[in-house]
Scaffold this motif. Structure first.
Motif: not given
Length: 101
Positions: A39-55
Motif C-alpha cells: 500500500l505504501s509503495a502504491f501510494k508513493k508511485f501514485h503521488f510521484f506519477a501525479q508530480q511527473a511532467t514527462n509522459p
C-alpha cells in the motif's frame, strides 16, 4: 569413536495432501507487513506519477503503482478465509484423539 545416529521415529500421522487454508498468527503478521509495504509503495508511485511532467516517466510510475496495487489486492485474497472452519478440518494428532476417548 563416532556416535551412531538412530533413525527418526515413523510418522504416525498421514501427510496432508493439500495444505489447509489456515492463517496462523505468524502468517497474519507477515501478511499485514506485506499489505502495508504494498500500500505504501502504491501510494508513493501514485503521488510521484501525479508530480511527473514527462509522459514516459509518468506512465512508468503509473505502471509500477498499478503493479503494487495488484499485489495488495492479491494479498487481500489470502485473508478471505474462514479460519475456524479451516482449523476444524485439520486432522488431529493421534495423541489428542486417544486422550478424548
Amino acid at each position: 569413536m563416532p556416535a551412531t545416529m538412530t533413525p527418526p521415529a515413523q510418522q504416525t500421522q498421514p501427510p496432508i495432501p493439500v495444505p489447509p487454508r489456515v492463517i496462523t498468527t505468524k502468517d497474519l503478521l507477515y501478511l499485514k507487513d506485506a499489505l502495508s509495504w504494498e500500500l505504501s509503495a502504491f501510494k508513493k508511485f501514485h503521488f510521484f506519477a501525479q508530480q511527473a511532467t514527462n509522459p514516459q516517466i509518468k506512465q512508468a510510475l503509473d505502471k509500477a503503482g498499478q503493479m503494487h496495487q495488484r499485489h495488495y489486492e492479491k494479498l487481500l485474497t489470502h485473508l478471505q478465509v474462514n479460519n475456524t472452519a479451516a482449523m476444524a478440518n485439520l486432522p488431529r494428532p493421534q495423541q489428542s484423539q486417544q486422550a478424548s476417548q
